[in-house]
Scaffold this motif. Structure first.
Motif, PDB file in Angstrom:
ATOM      1  N   ASN A  50      -6.370  -8.185 -39.042  1.00  0.00           N
ATOM      2  CA  ASN A  50      -6.459  -9.496 -39.688  1.00  0.00           C
ATOM      3  C   ASN A  50      -5.189 -10.328 -39.548  1.00  0.00           C
ATOM      4  O   ASN A  50      -4.923 -11.195 -40.357  1.00  0.00           O
ATOM      5  N   SER A  51      -4.407 -10.076 -38.505  1.00  0.00           N
ATOM      6  CA  SER A  51      -3.126 -10.775 -38.357  1.00  0.00           C
ATOM      7  C   SER A  51      -3.279 -12.174 -37.763  1.00  0.00           C
ATOM      8  O   SER A  51      -2.345 -12.960 -37.798  1.00  0.00           O
TER       9      SER A  51
ATOM     10  N   GLN B  59      -3.285  -9.272 -27.280  1.00  0.00           N
ATOM     11  CA  GLN B  59      -1.932  -9.828 -27.356  1.00  0.00           C
ATOM     12  C   GLN B  59      -1.001  -8.862 -28.083  1.00  0.00           C
ATOM     13  O   GLN B  59       0.153  -8.687 -27.687  1.00  0.00           O
ATOM     14  N   GLN B  60      -1.495  -8.230 -29.141  1.00  0.00           N
ATOM     15  CA  GLN B  60      -0.688  -7.253 -29.870  1.00  0.00           C
ATOM     16  C   GLN B  60      -0.310  -6.081 -28.962  1.00  0.00           C
ATOM     17  O   GLN B  60       0.824  -5.595 -28.990  1.00  0.00           O
ATOM     18  N   ILE B  61      -1.274  -5.637 -28.149  1.00  0.00           N
ATOM     19  CA  ILE B  61      -1.020  -4.531 -27.216  1.00  0.00           C
ATOM     20  C   ILE B  61       0.022  -4.965 -26.186  1.00  0.00           C
ATOM     21  O   ILE B  61       0.998  -4.250 -25.937  1.00  0.00           O
ATOM     22  N   ALA B  62      -0.180  -6.128 -25.586  1.00  0.00           N
ATOM     23  CA  ALA B  62       0.761  -6.629 -24.578  1.00  0.00           C
ATOM     24  C   ALA B  62       2.148  -6.806 -25.184  1.00  0.00           C
ATOM     25  O   ALA B  62       3.154  -6.420 -24.570  1.00  0.00           O
TER      26      ALA B  62
END
Length: 126
Positions: A6-7, A13-16
């Motif tokens: 829920n960010s 994108q978080q993984i990258a």
């Protein structure tokens, strides 16, 4: 790697971002392979497509290269490129801070004072 559902930041994108930070911090060496796309997707309980999108983004940035049938490996990191990546991240963070300060009604002088205080605290912790 921890993902926040829920960010507001897409999962790919978080993984990258996580891999980028690790690569630029030297946690992955030149030529080292990232986890397999399928393996990472399974571990994180996400779609293979999402994982692939993250890896493709890293490839577009020149951080990794795809090896047919083997996955993605880390490219040699140019010190100037690393510095530029960090500068971009600092600029983004400072822009976010400026926007938040404007919303909160914090003056430029107050914001500068906050930055100086944080810098002083950081230098005392070294």
């Amino acid at each position: 790697m921890q993902l926040k559902q829920n960010s507001g930041v897409p999962i790919y994108q978080q993984i990258a971002d996580s891999f980028r930070a690790d690569i630029l911090a030297g946690k992955y060496e030149q030529g080292e392979f990232l986890p397999s796309i399928r393996g990472l997707a399974k571990d994180l309980k996400i779609s293979v497509i999402t994982t692939m999108k993250a890896y493709e983004q890293l490839a577009q940035e020149g951080l990794v290269t795809a090896a047919q049938g083997k996955g993605f490996y880390v490219n040699a990191q140019d010190s100037e490129m690393i510095k530029e990546q960090h500068l971009r991240k600092v600029e983004e963070s400072l822009s976010d801070a400026i926007a938040a300060a404007e919303i909160a009604g914090i003056s430029d002088d107050e914001l500068k004072g906050m930055l100086e205080a944080l810098l002083d605290m950081d230098s005392q912790n070294i």
